[in-house]
Design a protein around this motif. Structure first.
Motif, mmCIF file in Angstrom:
data_model
loop_
_atom_site.group_PDB
_atom_site.id
_atom_site.type_symbol
_atom_site.label_atom_id
_atom_site.label_comp_id
_atom_site.label_asym_id
_atom_site.label_seq_id
_atom_site.Cartn_x
_atom_site.Cartn_y
_atom_site.Cartn_z
ATOM 1 N N VAL A 1 0.791 -1.852 -0.199
ATOM 2 C CA VAL A 1 0.042 -0.262 -0.288
ATOM 3 C C VAL A 1 0.786 1.376 -0.445
ATOM 4 O O VAL A 1 0.672 2.077 -0.804
ATOM 5 N N GLU A 2 1.608 1.321 1.315
ATOM 6 C CA GLU A 2 2.841 2.404 0.886
ATOM 7 C C GLU A 2 3.591 2.329 -0.646
ATOM 8 O O GLU A 2 3.652 3.527 -0.666
ATOM 9 N N MET A 3 4.065 1.779 -0.832
ATOM 10 C CA MET A 3 5.171 1.372 -1.881
ATOM 11 C C MET A 3 3.832 1.955 -3.714
ATOM 12 O O MET A 3 4.519 2.851 -4.319
ATOM 13 N N VAL A 4 2.851 1.305 -3.142
ATOM 14 C CA VAL A 4 2.336 1.934 -4.266
ATOM 15 C C VAL A 4 1.707 3.246 -4.446
ATOM 16 O O VAL A 4 2.120 4.138 -5.211
ATOM 17 N N GLY A 5 2.195 4.780 -3.864
ATOM 18 C CA GLY A 5 2.137 5.905 -3.322
ATOM 19 C C GLY A 5 2.996 6.475 -3.584
ATOM 20 O O GLY A 5 3.930 7.379 -4.592
ATOM 21 N N ALA A 6 4.660 5.366 -3.116
ATOM 22 C CA ALA A 6 6.111 6.058 -3.356
ATOM 23 C C ALA A 6 6.436 5.574 -4.310
ATOM 24 O O ALA A 6 7.894 6.501 -4.988
ATOM 25 N N TYR A 7 6.560 4.588 -4.718
ATOM 26 C CA TYR A 7 7.234 3.883 -5.783
ATOM 27 C C TYR A 7 6.310 3.636 -7.445
ATOM 28 O O TYR A 7 6.694 2.326 -7.395
ATOM 29 N N PRO A 8 5.906 4.055 -7.870
ATOM 30 C CA PRO A 8 4.861 4.150 -9.052
ATOM 31 C C PRO A 8 6.580 3.395 -10.272
ATOM 32 O O PRO A 8 5.686 2.656 -10.847
ATOM 33 N N TRP A 9 7.570 3.864 -9.972
ATOM 34 C CA TRP A 9 8.494 3.075 -11.087
ATOM 35 C C TRP A 9 8.567 1.541 -10.467
ATOM 36 O O TRP A 9 9.730 0.989 -11.441
ATOM 37 N N LEU A 10 8.524 1.132 -9.471
ATOM 38 C CA LEU A 10 8.741 -0.090 -8.756
ATOM 39 C C LEU A 10 8.983 -1.098 -9.304
ATOM 40 O O LEU A 10 8.055 -1.665 -10.709
ATOM 41 N N GLU A 11 9.582 -1.722 -9.833
ATOM 42 C CA GLU A 11 10.070 -3.266 -10.965
ATOM 43 C C GLU A 11 9.863 -3.987 -10.266
ATOM 44 O O GLU A 11 9.595 -5.686 -10.967
ATOM 45 N N GLU A 12 10.704 -4.725 -9.312
ATOM 46 C CA GLU A 12 11.131 -5.664 -8.320
ATOM 47 C C GLU A 12 11.131 -6.096 -7.449
ATOM 48 O O GLU A 12 10.902 -4.919 -6.397
ATOM 49 N N ILE A 13 9.844 -6.647 -6.572
ATOM 50 C CA ILE A 13 9.494 -7.486 -5.620
ATOM 51 C C ILE A 13 10.011 -8.536 -5.103
ATOM 52 O O ILE A 13 8.954 -9.836 -6.196
ATOM 53 N N PHE B 1 1.934 -0.363 -10.270
ATOM 54 C CA PHE B 1 3.572 -0.720 -11.153
ATOM 55 C C PHE B 1 3.495 -1.486 -12.357
ATOM 56 O O PHE B 1 3.263 -2.269 -12.985
ATOM 57 N N LYS B 2 3.605 0.039 -13.306
ATOM 58 C CA LYS B 2 3.091 0.145 -15.047
ATOM 59 C C LYS B 2 5.027 -0.370 -15.256
ATOM 60 O O LYS B 2 4.682 -1.436 -16.522
ATOM 61 N N ASN B 3 5.679 -0.887 -14.663
ATOM 62 C CA ASN B 3 6.644 -1.582 -15.480
ATOM 63 C C ASN B 3 7.135 -2.422 -14.308
ATOM 64 O O ASN B 3 8.344 -2.752 -14.482
ATOM 65 N N PHE B 4 6.680 -3.218 -14.071
ATOM 66 C CA PHE B 4 6.650 -4.322 -13.211
ATOM 67 C C PHE B 4 7.372 -5.182 -13.762
ATOM 68 O O PHE B 4 6.866 -5.767 -15.023
ATOM 69 N N THR C 1 -0.276 -11.136 -26.678
ATOM 70 C CA THR C 1 0.509 -10.119 -27.088
ATOM 71 C C THR C 1 1.841 -10.540 -26.241
ATOM 72 O O THR C 1 2.792 -9.503 -26.266
ATOM 73 N N TYR C 2 1.821 -11.311 -25.173
ATOM 74 C CA TYR C 2 2.877 -11.375 -24.724
ATOM 75 C C TYR C 2 4.237 -11.459 -24.210
ATOM 76 O O TYR C 2 3.578 -13.086 -24.262
ATOM 77 N N THR C 3 5.069 -11.111 -24.487
ATOM 78 C CA THR C 3 6.004 -12.086 -24.765
ATOM 79 C C THR C 3 7.417 -12.376 -24.100
ATOM 80 O O THR C 3 8.269 -12.700 -24.040
ATOM 81 N N ALA D 1 -2.515 -10.391 -15.998
ATOM 82 C CA ALA D 1 -3.079 -10.183 -17.154
ATOM 83 C C ALA D 1 -2.784 -9.057 -17.440
ATOM 84 O O ALA D 1 -2.830 -8.145 -18.493
ATOM 85 N N SER D 2 -2.067 -7.540 -15.936
ATOM 86 C CA SER D 2 -1.575 -6.557 -16.265
ATOM 87 C C SER D 2 -0.202 -6.772 -16.330
ATOM 88 O O SER D 2 0.576 -5.068 -17.172
ATOM 89 N N CYS D 3 0.374 -7.575 -15.976
ATOM 90 C CA CYS D 3 2.396 -7.082 -16.024
ATOM 91 C C CYS D 3 3.099 -7.223 -17.219
ATOM 92 O O CYS D 3 2.856 -8.160 -17.629
ATOM 93 N N LYS D 4 2.566 -5.930 -18.081
ATOM 94 C CA LYS D 4 2.611 -6.037 -19.811
ATOM 95 C C LYS D 4 4.675 -6.430 -19.693
ATOM 96 O O LYS D 4 5.093 -7.251 -21.213
ATOM 97 N N ASN D 5 5.420 -5.922 -18.586
ATOM 98 C CA ASN D 5 6.744 -6.420 -18.388
ATOM 99 C C ASN D 5 7.396 -7.709 -17.991
ATOM 100 O O ASN D 5 8.386 -7.374 -17.354
ATOM 101 N N LEU D 6 6.364 -7.875 -17.205
ATOM 102 C CA LEU D 6 6.854 -9.597 -16.371
ATOM 103 C C LEU D 6 7.367 -10.001 -17.082
ATOM 104 O O LEU D 6 7.639 -10.374 -18.097
ATOM 105 N N ARG D 7 8.832 -9.959 -16.652
ATOM 106 C CA ARG D 7 10.032 -11.463 -16.547
ATOM 107 C C ARG D 7 10.064 -12.264 -16.057
ATOM 108 O O ARG D 7 10.223 -13.806 -16.556
ATOM 109 N N GLU D 8 9.678 -11.737 -15.081
ATOM 110 C CA GLU D 8 10.070 -13.219 -13.561
ATOM 111 C C GLU D 8 8.925 -13.239 -12.776
ATOM 112 O O GLU D 8 8.588 -12.638 -11.765
ATOM 113 N N LEU D 9 8.677 -14.594 -12.836
ATOM 114 C CA LEU D 9 7.006 -14.994 -12.072
ATOM 115 C C LEU D 9 7.656 -16.479 -11.388
ATOM 116 O O LEU D 9 7.829 -17.538 -11.930
ATOM 117 N N ASP D 10 8.308 -16.278 -10.089
ATOM 118 C CA ASP D 10 8.474 -17.171 -9.275
ATOM 119 C C ASP D 10 7.886 -17.625 -7.781
ATOM 120 O O ASP D 10 8.039 -16.806 -6.896
#
Lengths: 586, 190
Positions: free
Chosen positions: A98-110, A129-132, A182-184, A153-162
Motif C-alpha cells: 500500500v505504501e509503495m504504490v504511492g511512493a514507488y510508481p516505477w517499482l520493478e521488482e518485489i 506498477f506500470k513497469n513491473f 501479445t505478451y512475450t 493479465a496486467s503486467c505487460k513487462n513481467l520477466r520473472e514469476l517465481d
C-alpha cells in the motif's frame, strides 16, 4: 578544508560513482562518510534488502530512499518452515504494498520470503506498477490463482514469476490463460509448487512458444511426462528446467521423443522436478548430463544403482539435491564422478520412521568431503554420526561455509564411543574458518558452544535443537560469535542469565528465536523494558503469560531489533514485552 | 561406562565454567536418553497451573518419534511429496484443522504423522495444553473438562476413538476439542 573537498566533485559524478557500488554493505558505508554523500546515496539507491519486515516501517524506508526500483523483504522466522511458528503469527506484506504504490510508481521488482501475500496485494501490484518486471514469492502463503491471474493479465513487462515453495490456493480459473497473446517477455517461470489442476497445459504451451527469451521453466507435478518433449522443443534455449511427473508407462516412442527433445536443449544447465520417477526414463536426460551443473532429485525415489549410473554422466555437477536412497555407495560414486561439486543436500526418504530404511551413514558424507575439493555447502540427514567422521570432514574441507547436519533421533551420541559430539563439531568450527551457517544435532553438552564461541568468528546463523546443559552454552555463543546475526534454538536448557548478561548483543543481531527453553516470563518483561530497540515477543498459545508466575518459562520467544517499535498486527497468542506491557494488559 | 572416560579427559582440557557446573553437567548428559520436549525446571515450585504446562515426569519411557513434535525439521511441501500416489481417501485424511472451544485460533495437524490414537491424543494435549480423560467404549471420555471430537465425511460429529484408526484417518475432516458439557451424549451411541 573539508568543505572544499565536499564541493570538489559534482553530485552527478558522485552519483555515477555510486552506481558501481552494488552491495548494501558498501552503500551503507558510503552513506555515513558525510552528509552530502548520505543525501546523494539515498537518492540513487535502487535496491533494498530488508531481512526482517518488522525491523523498520514502510514509511521510514520511503522517507529515506525515495527512488527504489527493487525491494526484497523477509517475514516469518526461519523455523516457520517446519511449522514451528503458529499460523497467524504475522509477516503481512499488504501494508508495504500500500505504501509503495504511492511512493514507488516505477517499482520493478518485489522479492518476498516467508510472508503472507493476499490476492488483494497481487491485484494492487498488478494495477499500480506500470513497469513491473520481477515477482518472487519464496515460501509465501495467503494468495490464490485469482491473484496470479491479475498479475498475468496486467503486467505487460513481467520477466520473472517465481512461486518457489509457496502455498497457493487453487481456485481453478486457468490463470495462465490471462497472459495476453501479445505478451512475450517472460524469462523465468517457476510454478513447481502448484497443486494438481491449476495449470492449463495448452495455455502453458502457447506461452512457452511465444516467449522466446524464456530461460527458466519449472513445471508442477501435474504436467505429465509426455508433454515435456513438446514443451522442450518449443524452448530449446532453456537453461533451467523443472519437469513435472516423470512417470509413464514405458513406450519407446515417448522415450525417444523425450531424449531427442532434451538433446536439442544445448543450453540446459539445471534440472529439477522428477516427481514419481520411473527409472527407465532417466536415460532420456543423458544427452544433457555432461553440461549439467545443478540437479535436484530430492523428490525422486530413485534407488542407488540408478543414481550411480546417472551421476557417472554428470562430471560438471556443482549442486546436487537428493534423497537418502543414494546411500553410502551412491555418495561414494558421486565423489569419484563429480569433482566440481560445491553443494550437497541429502534429504530423508522416511523421516518419521523408526527403523532405518536405507544404508546411509556418516561414511557417505565423509567420502564426498574427502574427494570433492570445492565442496562448500552441506545439508545432511542421517541416523548416526561419530566425532571421528566430523574431525575428518573438518580437517579435509576447511573451505566449508555452510554445514547443516541433522541426526534424526534427538540427542544421539557418537555411535562408536557413545560420547557427545562436542569434539566433532568443535573441529568443524575450528578448521572451517569461513563457516557462515551451522546447524547442530546429536548429543551435545555446553562444551560444543564453548568451541563455537571461541572459533566461529564468521558464523552468521546458528540452529540448535535438543542441545546443551545450561545457560553457559548460550552465553558462549552470544559472547563469542562476533558475526552472529541469527540464532534459533529449540528444546535446550538455555535461560535467563545468559540472555540478560548478553542483552546488548541482541541489538547487533537480526533476531533470536527460542522455543521450549528455560527463559522465564520475568526475564522477557525485563528485557522488553530495558531494551527499547528490541521487540521482545512472547508466543504462548495456552493463554496470557501473566496468568502464571514470573518464573514460569515462556513457550516461544522471538526477539528482534527494530527501529519501528512494537508491531500491532499480532495475533492473540503473541505479546510484546515493552515498557507499556504491564499497563496495556491490565 | 563411557562417561568415566569423560572425567579423565577433563584434566587435559581448559574449561570456562561457573564453579560447580562441570561435574553436574556430565551427570546430566548420561541421563539424556529421556527424550522430552518439555523444559526441565527442577527448582521450580510446581504449582498445579505450572505443572499442567510442563510434565517433568522424566521416568516415562523415551517417546516415539511422533511425540517429539515437529522433528526432524522437514518442510511441509517436502513431507507431502514423500507421500506415495495419493488416493482420494489418503488426501482426505492428511492435514486437518483442529479447533478447541474457547481458543481464538485454529491449528492444523497431519494425521499421517501418528500411528494411532495414543500418539494423536498426546499431540493434541501438548498442542492445546489440556488433558484428555480416560476413554471407555461405553462412556466415552471421563474425568476431563475437554473431549476430543471430529467431523467425518458425512458431516456428523463423532467421538475420537470410536472407530478403528485407519477408518478414522480416512474419514476425519476436522477435529474439535469440545467442552465436556457439550459432548455429553456423543459417547453413548452404540
Amino acid at each position: 578544508m573539508q568543505k572544499k573537498m565536499e564541493c570538489s566533485l559534482p553530485d552527478e559524478v558522485l552519483e555515477h560513482v555510486f552506481s558501481f557500488i552494488r552491495s548494501d554493505k558498501d552503500r551503507n558505508a558510503a552513506s555515513v562518510v558525510c552528509k552530502s554523500w548520505y543525501e546523494i546515496e539515498r537518492w540513487c539507491r535502487r535496491r533494498l534488502f530488508i531481512g526482517n519486515c518488522y525491523a523498520v516501517s514502510p514509511r521510514m524506508v520511503i522517507r529515506r530512499f525515495p527512488e527504489v526500483r527493487s525491494i526484497e523483504l523477509k517475514g516469518k522466522p526461519h523455523f516457520a518452515d517446519y511449522n514451528w511458528v503458529p499460523d497467524g503469527w504475522g509477516g503481512y506484506v499488504l501494508p508495504w504494498i500500500v505504501e509503495m504504490v504511492g511512493a514507488y510508481p516505477w517499482l520493478e521488482e518485489i522479492r518476498l520470503k516467508r510472508m503472507v501475500v493476499t490476492d488483494e496485494c497481487l491485484e494492487l501490484i498488478a494495477k499500480s506498477f506500470k513497469n513491473f518486471k520481477v515477482l518472487v514469492l519464496f515460501s509465501c502463503e495467503g494468495f490464490s490463482t485469482d491473484g496470479l491471474a491479475a498479475i498475468a493479465a496486467s503486467c505487460k513487462n513481467l520477466r520473472e514469476l517465481d512461486l518457489q515453495e509457496s502455498d497457493v490456493d487453487d481456485l481453478g480459473g486457468h490463470w495462465l490463460s490471462h497472459f495476453p497473446e501479445t505478451y512475450t517477455s517472460l524469462v523465468s517461470l517457476n510454478i513447481s509448487c502448484l497443486g494438481s489442476d491449476e495449470v492449463s497445459l495448452s495455455a502453458l504451451e502457447r506461452l512457452v512458444g511465444r516467449c522466446t527469451n524464456l530461460r527458466t521453466l519449472r513445471l508442477n507435478r501435474a504436467v505429465p511426462l509426455d508433454k515435456i518433449a513438446y514443451i522442450l522443443r518449443r524452448a530449446p534455449q532453456l537453461v533451467d528446467f523443472g519437469t513435472g511427473t516423470y512417470s509413464a508407462d514405458l513406450q519407446t516412442d515417448v522415450f525417444s521423443s523425450l531424449a531427442g527433445a532434451f538433446y536439442s536443449c544445448k543450453e540446459l544447465r539445471s534440472l529439477s522436478g522428477f516427481w514419481d520417477v520411473v527409472p527407465a526414463y532417466l536415460p532420456a536426460i543423458y544427452p544433457v548430463c555432461s553440461r549439467l551443473t545443478s540437479l535436484n532429485l530430492s523428490y525422486a525415489a530413485i534407488q542407488s544403482p540408478d543414481l550411480i549410473k546417472l551421476l557417472r554422466h554428470c562430471p560438471s555437477l556443482q549442486r546436487l539435491l537428493v534423497l537418502d536412497y543414494i546411500e553410502d555407495s551412491g555418495l561414494e560414486a558421486l565423489s569419484s564422478s563429480c569433482m566440481d561439486l560445491q553443494e550437497l543436500r541429502v534429504f530423508p526418504s522416511d523421516p518419521f520412521g523408526v527403523e532405518r530404511n536405507v544404508s546411509l551413514t556418516e561414511q557417505g558424507l565423509v567420502s564426498v568431503c574427502l574427494a570433492c575439493p570445492k565442496l562448500q555447502s552441506v545439508l545432511y540427514f542421517c541416523r548416526q554420526m561419530s566425532n571421528a567422521a566430523l574431525v575428518t570432514i573438518a580437517q579435509n574441507r576447511p573451505n566449508l561455509t555452510r554445514f547443516r547436519l541433522c541426526i534424526m533421533e534427538p540427542r544421539t551420541a557418537d555411535y562408536l564411543t557413545l560420547e557427545p559430539l562436542d569434539v566433532g563439531f568443535g573441529a568443524i568450527v575450528e578448521h572451517c574458518k569461513d563457516l557462515r551457517r551451522l546447524s547442530l544435532s546429536g548429543l551435545l553438552t555446553d562444551r560444543v558452544f564453548e568451541y563455537i564461541g571461541r572459533y566461529a568468528k564468521k558464523l552468521e546463523m546458528l540452529s540448535v535443537a535438543f542441545a546443551g546443559e545450561s545457560d553457559l552454552g548460550l552465553h558462549y555463543v552470544l559472547s563469542g560469535c562476533e558475526s552472529l546475526r541469527k540464532l534459533e534454538v529449540r528444546d535446550s536448557p538455555f535461560g535467563d542469565k545468559a540472555l540478560l548478561a548478553n542483552s546488548a548483543k541482541l541489538e547487533t543481531m537480526r533476531s533470536l528465536w527460542m522455543s521450549s527453553c528455560s527463559v522465564s516470563f520475568g526475564t522477557c518483561k525485563l528485557l522488553g523494558q530495558k531494551m527499547p530497540r528490541l521487540n521482545v515477543e512472547v508466543i504462548d498459545e495456552s493463554g496470557p503469560p501473566d496468568s502464571r508466575p514470573d518464573i514460569c518459562p515462556v513457550d516461544k520467544l522471538y526477539i528482534y531489533r527494530s527501529v519501528a517499535g512494537p508491531r500491532f498486527d499480532m495475533p492473540p497468542f503473541v505479546w510484546t514485552m515493552d515498557e507499556d506491557y504491564a499497563l496495556r494488559d491490565s | 561406562m563411557a562417561f568415566e572416560k569423560d572425567f579423565n579427559l577433563d584434566a587435559t582440557e581448559l574449561r570456562l565454567g561457573l564453579p560447580g557446573t562441570s561435574e553436574e553437567s556430565e551427570k546430566q548428559a548420561s541421563t539424556t536418553l529421556r527424550i522430552s520436549n518439555k523444559r526441565a525446571m527442577p527448582d521450580m515450585n510446581e504449582d498445579s497451573s505450572v505443572a499442567a504446562d510442563k510434565k517433568c515426569d522424566q521416568e516415562t519411557a523415551p517417546p516415539t518419534k511422533a511425540q517429539v513434535v515437529g522433528w526432524p525439521p522437514i518442510r511441509s511441501y517436502r513431507k507431502n511429496s514423500l507421500q506415495t500416489k495419493k488416493t482420494e481417501a489418503e488426501t482426505c485424511g492428511m492435514y486437518v484443522k483442529v479447533s478447541m472451544d474457547g481458543a481464538p485460533y485454529l491449528r492444523k495437524i497431519d494425521l499421517k504423522m501418528y500411528k494411532g490414537y495414543p500418539e494423536l491424543l498426546k499431540a493434541l494435549e501438548d498442542m492445546f495444553k489440556f488433558k484428555v480423560g480416560k476413554y471407555s467404549e461405553r462412556e466415552g471420555y471421563n474425568g476431563s473438562e475437554f473431549v476430543p471430537t471430529y467431523e467425518d465425511k458425512d458431516g456428523d460429529l463423532m467421538l475420537v476413538g470410536d472407530v478403528p484408526w485407519e477408518m478414522f484417518t480416512n474419514s476425519c475432516k476436522r477435529l474439535r476439542i469440545m467442552k465436556g458439557s457439550e459432548a455429553r451424549g456423543l459417547g453413548c451411541v452404540v
